[in-house]
Design a protein around this motif. Structure first.
Motif, mmCIF file in Angstrom:
data_model
loop_
_atom_site.group_PDB
_atom_site.id
_atom_site.type_symbol
_atom_site.label_atom_id
_atom_site.label_comp_id
_atom_site.label_asym_id
_atom_site.label_seq_id
_atom_site.Cartn_x
_atom_site.Cartn_y
_atom_site.Cartn_z
ATOM 1 N N ARG A 39 0.832 -1.206 0.000
ATOM 2 C CA ARG A 39 0.000 0.000 0.000
ATOM 3 C C ARG A 39 0.869 1.260 0.000
ATOM 4 N N ARG A 104 8.193 -6.727 -5.996
ATOM 5 C CA ARG A 104 8.187 -7.783 -4.975
ATOM 6 C C ARG A 104 9.607 -8.093 -4.508
ATOM 7 N N ARG A 125 0.004 -12.284 1.671
ATOM 8 C CA ARG A 125 -0.457 -13.243 0.671
ATOM 9 C C ARG A 125 0.563 -14.342 0.444
ATOM 10 N N ASP A 126 1.835 -14.012 0.687
ATOM 11 C CA ASP A 126 2.913 -14.953 0.359
ATOM 12 C C ASP A 126 3.919 -15.082 1.501
ATOM 13 N N ASP A 179 -5.000 -11.107 -7.217
ATOM 14 C CA ASP A 179 -3.978 -11.656 -6.317
ATOM 15 C C ASP A 179 -3.784 -13.155 -6.527
ATOM 16 N N ARG A 182 -2.119 -13.911 -10.477
ATOM 17 C CA ARG A 182 -0.851 -13.350 -10.973
ATOM 18 C C ARG A 182 0.213 -14.442 -10.989
HETATM 19 O O1 C5P Z 1 -3.565 -7.050 2.830
HETATM 20 P P1 C5P Z 1 -3.857 -5.773 2.088
HETATM 21 O O2 C5P Z 1 -5.246 -5.687 1.573
HETATM 22 O O3 C5P Z 1 -3.450 -4.570 2.867
HETATM 23 O O4 C5P Z 1 -2.873 -5.824 0.816
HETATM 24 C C1 C5P Z 1 -3.004 -4.934 -0.248
HETATM 25 C C2 C5P Z 1 -2.546 -5.616 -1.525
HETATM 26 O O5 C5P Z 1 -1.139 -5.853 -1.455
HETATM 27 C C3 C5P Z 1 -3.150 -6.985 -1.786
HETATM 28 O O6 C5P Z 1 -4.345 -6.916 -2.545
HETATM 29 C C4 C5P Z 1 -2.070 -7.731 -2.538
HETATM 30 O O7 C5P Z 1 -2.174 -7.524 -3.925
HETATM 31 C C5 C5P Z 1 -0.803 -7.080 -2.073
HETATM 32 N N1 C5P Z 1 -0.041 -7.939 -1.167
HETATM 33 C C6 C5P Z 1 0.785 -8.892 -1.713
HETATM 34 N N2 C5P Z 1 1.563 -9.654 -0.915
HETATM 35 C C7 C5P Z 1 1.510 -9.529 0.413
HETATM 36 C C8 C5P Z 1 0.640 -8.580 1.005
HETATM 37 C C9 C5P Z 1 -0.137 -7.802 0.184
HETATM 38 O O8 C5P Z 1 0.826 -9.041 -2.924
HETATM 39 N N3 C5P Z 1 2.302 -10.277 1.161
#
Ligand code: C5P
Length: 218
Positions: A39, A104, A125-126, A179, A182
């Motif tokens: 973000r 990333r 997410r990862d 998400d 990808r």
């Molecule tokens: O968890 P949150 O909604 O704050 O994350 C915002 C965006 O950041 C997610 O939609 C995702 O695309 C990305 N994100 C990610 N990997 C993470 C955390 C978040 O790709 N470890």
């Protein structure tokens, strides 16, 4: 012994942030909200007027930005970004930015820097698949889409951000799809993560479940 990590991954508005932060507090560990980093890249891009299509400039901005979590606020290059951080627009922009491998890669080192004694609870997410593959406990925390939409809607209203329910549902659905599909670090329930559906569960119960799993493992 290596610094222990609990990785909690899951879709938007699943409640993983609330739960992860509380698990960290209960254990007296550090907490990483990795979504906040993505973000912040989106906020930095907006501040600089960058196009979300420009992977190179986005990765450079990401490498150059200074971030700090202090006094319950997020600071980007010394300026309070807490308010911009939580908006739906920032969440959507973050998921676009997060699809770029170069962004990333830059964030990988930063995220690993949060791993400090006595331990780290990381959500995203990862966390279990890419950033902390050796985490001792991995959880995939989710909830049904209508439940997540309710939670997000309530959260937005509490912050004084008006949003229509159908729009919230649609935004979540689109973001989850991006998400999950990808090519790099997609959101997925990997088989080494314990599955926790919190649809009919309070945050307290989810925290207790994860703490129970941790005790079984440590
Ligand atoms: O968890 P949150 O909604 O704050 O994350 C915002 C965006 O950041 C997610 O939609 C995702 O695309 C990305 N994100 C990610 N990997 C993470 C955390 C978040 O790709 N470890």
């Amino acid at each position: 012994a290596p610094v222990p990590v609990i990785a909690i991954d899951g879709p938007s508005a699943s409640g993983k942030g609330t739960v992860a932060e509380r698990v960290a507090r209960e254990l007296g560990w550090h907490y990483l909200d990795s979504g906040a980093l993505y973000r912040l890249v989106a906020v930095a891009a907006a501040r600089a007027g960058l196009s979300l299509d420009d992977e190179g400039r986005l990765a450079e901005t990401c490498a150059a930005m200074t971030i700090e979590f202090r006094d319950g606020k997020a600071w980007l290059d010394g300026i309070d970004a807490s308010e911009d951080l939580r908006s739906e627009a920032t969440g959507i922009a973050a998921s676009k930015v997060a699809a770029y491998p170069r962004v990333r890669t830059v964030l990988l080192t930063r995220q690993r820097g949060f791993r400090r004694l006595p331990g780290l609870v990381a959500d995203g997410r990862d966390m279990g698949s890419v950033v902390f593959p050796e985490a001792r406990l991995k959880v995939f925390l989710t909830a049904a889409l209508p439940v997540r939409a309710e939670r997000r809607h309530k959260q937005l209203m509490e912050k004084g951000m008006y949003a229509k329910m159908p729009d919230v549902v649609e935004d979540l659905r689109r973001r989850d799809e991006r998400d999950a599909t990808r090519p790099v670090a997609p959101l997925r329930h990997y088989s080494d993560a314990l599955f926790l559906d919190t649809s009919g569960m309070t945050a307290d119960a989810a925290v207790a479940t994860i703490l129970g799993w941790w005790r079984e493992r440590s």
